[in-house]
Enzyme design. Structure first.
Site, PDB file in Angstrom:
ATOM      1  CG  ASN A 102      -2.025  -0.961   0.934  1.00 18.65           C
ATOM      2  OD1 ASN A 102      -2.838  -0.667  -0.044  1.00 18.65           O
ATOM      3  ND2 ASN A 102      -2.185  -1.799   1.605  1.00 18.65           N
ATOM      4  CB  SER A 103       3.980   2.544   1.167  1.00 21.01           C
ATOM      5  OG  SER A 103       3.268   2.718   2.557  1.00 21.01           O
ATOM      6  NE  ARG A 104       8.610   1.271   1.238  1.00 13.02           N
ATOM      7  CZ  ARG A 104       9.971   1.267   1.518  1.00 13.02           C
ATOM      8  NH1 ARG A 104      10.845   1.810   0.924  1.00 13.02           N
ATOM      9  NH2 ARG A 104       9.866   0.935   2.725  1.00 13.02           N
ATOM     10  CG  HIS A 118       8.010  -3.926  -1.469  1.00 17.63           C
ATOM     11  ND1 HIS A 118       8.882  -3.240  -0.668  1.00 17.63           N
ATOM     12  CD2 HIS A 118       6.789  -3.845  -0.969  1.00 17.63           C
ATOM     13  CE1 HIS A 118       7.846  -2.414   0.133  1.00 17.63           C
ATOM     14  NE2 HIS A 118       6.634  -2.818  -0.199  1.00 17.63           N
ATOM     15  N   GLY A 145      -4.804 -11.536   2.564  1.00 20.31           N
ATOM     16  CA  GLY A 145      -3.932 -10.498   1.736  1.00 20.31           C
ATOM     17  C   GLY A 145      -2.872 -11.528   1.473  1.00 20.31           C
ATOM     18  CG  ASP A 202       0.432  -8.557   2.021  1.00 18.29           C
ATOM     19  OD1 ASP A 202      -0.780  -8.968   2.057  1.00 18.29           O
ATOM     20  OD2 ASP A 202       0.722  -7.300   2.437  1.00 18.29           O
ATOM     21  CG  ASP A 208       4.300  -6.807   6.562  1.00 17.12           C
ATOM     22  OD1 ASP A 208       4.953  -5.975   6.794  1.00 17.12           O
ATOM     23  OD2 ASP A 208       3.942  -7.030   5.441  1.00 17.12           O
ATOM     24  CB  THR A 230       2.513  19.004  20.223  1.00 23.97           C
ATOM     25  OG1 THR A 230       1.837  20.211  21.170  1.00 23.97           O
ATOM     26  CG2 THR A 230       1.225  18.521  19.522  1.00 23.97           C
TER      27      THR A 230
HETATM   28  N1  LIG Z   1      11.518   4.968   1.396  1.00 19.06           N
HETATM   29  C1  LIG Z   1      10.340   4.857   2.198  1.00 19.06           C
HETATM   30  N2  LIG Z   1       9.354   5.103   1.503  1.00 19.06           N
HETATM   31  C2  LIG Z   1       8.285   4.577   1.995  1.00 19.06           C
HETATM   32  N3  LIG Z   1       8.164   4.277   3.243  1.00 19.06           N
HETATM   33  C3  LIG Z   1       9.096   3.842   4.022  1.00 19.06           C
HETATM   34  C4  LIG Z   1      10.386   4.259   3.411  1.00 19.06           C
HETATM   35  N4  LIG Z   1      11.355   3.846   4.351  1.00 19.06           N
HETATM   36  C5  LIG Z   1      10.936   3.426   5.212  1.00 19.06           C
HETATM   37  N5  LIG Z   1       9.422   3.453   5.413  1.00 19.06           N
HETATM   38  C6  LIG Z   1       8.341   3.196   6.355  1.00 19.06           C
HETATM   39  O1  LIG Z   1       7.821   1.786   5.946  1.00 19.06           O
HETATM   40  C7  LIG Z   1       6.615   1.809   5.944  1.00 19.06           C
HETATM   41  C8  LIG Z   1       6.010   1.106   4.706  1.00 19.06           C
HETATM   42  O2  LIG Z   1       6.399  -0.174   4.979  1.00 19.06           O
HETATM   43  P1  LIG Z   1       6.536  -1.104   3.540  1.00 19.06           P
HETATM   44  O3  LIG Z   1       6.827  -2.523   4.046  1.00 19.06           O
HETATM   45  O4  LIG Z   1       7.280  -0.405   2.630  1.00 19.06           O
HETATM   46  O5  LIG Z   1       4.973  -0.955   3.013  1.00 19.06           O
HETATM   47  P2  LIG Z   1       4.112  -1.800   2.069  1.00 19.06           P
HETATM   48  O6  LIG Z   1       4.674  -3.126   1.683  1.00 19.06           O
HETATM   49  O7  LIG Z   1       3.077  -1.633   2.687  1.00 19.06           O
HETATM   50  O8  LIG Z   1       4.065  -0.906   0.676  1.00 19.06           O
HETATM   51  C9  LIG Z   1       6.035   3.386   6.145  1.00 19.06           C
HETATM   52  O9  LIG Z   1       5.204   3.594   7.522  1.00 19.06           O
HETATM   53  C10 LIG Z   1       7.370   4.072   6.568  1.00 19.06           C
HETATM   54  O10 LIG Z   1       7.297   4.649   7.626  1.00 19.06           O
HETATM   55  C1  LIG Z   2      -3.719  -6.001   5.724  1.00 14.51           C
HETATM   56  C2  LIG Z   2      -3.082  -5.547   4.411  1.00 14.51           C
HETATM   57  C3  LIG Z   2      -3.537  -4.094   3.881  1.00 14.51           C
HETATM   58  C4  LIG Z   2      -1.477  -5.241   4.326  1.00 14.51           C
HETATM   59  O1  LIG Z   2      -0.871  -4.675   3.422  1.00 14.51           O
HETATM   60  P1  LIG Z   2       0.475  -3.539   3.574  1.00 14.51           P
HETATM   61  O2  LIG Z   2       0.511  -3.104   4.821  1.00 14.51           O
HETATM   62  O3  LIG Z   2       1.541  -4.627   3.664  1.00 14.51           O
HETATM   63  O4  LIG Z   2       0.434  -2.692   2.308  1.00 14.51           O
HETATM   64  C5  LIG Z   2      -3.166  -6.336   3.143  1.00 14.51           C
HETATM   65  O5  LIG Z   2      -2.547  -7.685   3.444  1.00 14.51           O
HETATM   66  C6  LIG Z   2      -4.583  -6.695   2.652  1.00 14.51           C
HETATM   67  O6  LIG Z   2      -5.282  -5.841   2.072  1.00 14.51           O
HETATM   68  N1  LIG Z   2      -5.186  -7.890   3.308  1.00 14.51           N
HETATM   69  C7  LIG Z   2      -6.582  -8.051   3.057  1.00 14.51           C
HETATM   70  C8  LIG Z   2      -7.321  -8.700   4.447  1.00 14.51           C
HETATM   71  C9  LIG Z   2      -6.701  -9.650   5.122  1.00 14.51           C
HETATM   72  O7  LIG Z   2      -5.611 -10.059   5.208  1.00 14.51           O
HETATM   73  O8  LIG Z   2      -7.555 -10.112   6.051  1.00 14.51           O
HETATM   74  K   LIG Z   3       3.677  -5.566   3.189  1.00 16.42           K
END
Ligand SMILES: Nc1ncnc2c1ncn2[C@@H]1O[C@H](COP(=O)(O)OP(=O)(O)O)[C@@H](O)[C@H]1O
Ligand SMILES: CC(C)(COP(=O)(O)O)[C@@H](O)C(=O)NCCC(=O)O
Ligand SMILES: [K+]
Length: 277
Positions: free
Chosen positions: A15-17, A19, A123, A125, A145, A203
């Site tokens: 959901n962020s990027r 991999h 999910g 992942d 995770d 804060t």
């Molecule tokens: N370069 C980066 N870009 C985005 N998120 C990062 C980065 N470095 C560290 N993070 C941290 O990683 C978290 C997202 O984890 P990640 O495993 O990359 O996400 P996802 O698999 O959900 O895309 C964010 O909460 C952030 O704090």
């Molecule tokens: C819980 C999650 C949003 C985690 O996503 P991530 O933080 O790794 O981007 C993903 O695994 C998802 O959409 N899961 C579906 C619902 C479930 O696992 O029950």
């Molecule tokens: K993930």
């Protein structure tokens, strides 16, 4: 070229990027993370003639380490006549849709993972990371995770899903406070191990104290509940905030921290086990 020497890519869309991992046969050569790509760039990937071209589009040179550059040069010499397979595991449907235009896309679905007792909306992942961790270090296994969301996902000795939990990840907790309130600042997560004062007098530190101490307490509580169920159960940690998390755990609960397996590539191990089998 023998099947075992083929170059292929694994892409996990969180959901962020994005991999990425580059494999040669069953060997993981290197991994990298990038932001989501524009639709036009993904569309153009179909037209890349060489692996070099493809990698240039999905792995900017300035992001590569020296070791990755060397690896990449060796890899690029292996001529790839057709676009290499991209094995895609995504939890973001709108992103999955964009990647359908790539000619050799292989979307990994839940039914490919031999984990038992899964529910249909689990999910991909979470399932892959659990499978990769369990197959590498053994079951029972709990995967934590620390990504966009914080998830706990566990399986027992029989490789059967025990279940888990989902809550907002560290970055998301700070972001929500910054966005959904009238006068709270947006706090960025760093990689610093230093803990904020518990009873804060400003804060910024109050937000950090609230989020970090309850985050760590919650994780500790889930870990203890896991060890009640499976005293010998293993625990693996992944995700973008894993280093931060492990640093805090080391500072607050060193006896828990030493028992944790920290491994960023759990999903890629899961994909490798499935693709190679
Ligand atoms: N370069 C980066 N870009 C985005 N998120 C990062 C980065 N470095 C560290 N993070 C941290 O990683 C978290 C997202 O984890 P990640 O495993 O990359 O996400 P996802 O698999 O959900 O895309 C964010 O909460 C952030 O704090
Ligand atoms: C819980 C999650 C949003 C985690 O996503 P991530 O933080 O790794 O981007 C993903 O695994 C998802 O959409 N899961 C579906 C619902 C479930 O696992 O029950
Ligand atoms: K993930």
């Amino acid at each position: 070229m023998r099947e075992t020497e083929k170059i292929w890519l694994a892409l996990e869309i969180g959901n962020s990027r994005l991999h990425w991992a580059l494999f040669k046969g069953e060997i993981l050569n290197f991994t990298w993370d990038i932001d989501y790509l524009p639709e036009s760039v993904i569309f153009e990937l179909a037209r890349c003639q060489t692996l070099d071209d493809l990698l240039l589009a999905i792995f900017p040179v300035h992001q590569r380490t020296e070791a990755q550059k060397q690896q990449q040069e060796i890899i690029a010499k292996a001529s790839v006549l057709s676009p290499p397979a991209i094995f895609l595991a995504s939890v973001v449907p709108s992103q999955t849709a964009l990647w359908q235009t790539y000619p050799n896309i292989r979307i990994i679905t839940l039914d490919r993972i031999p984990l038992m007792g899964v529910y249909p909306t689990l999910g991909i992942d979470r399932a892959l990371a659990l499978w990769g961790a369990g197959k590498t270090w053994g079951f029972p296994m709990l995967v934590i995770d620390a990504g966009t969301a914080l998830t706990f996902t566990a399986a027992d000795d029989n490789q059967c899903l025990v279940g888990g939990a989902i809550l907002p990840g560290l970055g998301l907790q700070f972001a929500t406070l910054g966005q959904k309130t009238g006068q709270l600042p947006f706090i960025k997560t760093g990689n610093s191990a230093s803990l904020p004062p518990r009873f804060a007098l400003n804060t910024s530190e109050a937000i950090q104290s609230g989020v970090i101490y309850t985050f760590i307490a919650g994780i500790k509580d889930f870990i203890e509940a896991w060890w009640c169920l499976f005293p010998e159960g293993k625990i693996a940690i992944k995700g973008g905030d894993r280093i931060l998390l492990i640093n805090y755990l080391q500072a607050l609960y060193p006896e828990i921290a030493v028992r944790l397996i920290v491994e960023p590539n759990l999903i890629f191990w899961g994909i490798q086990k499935i693709v190679i089998s």
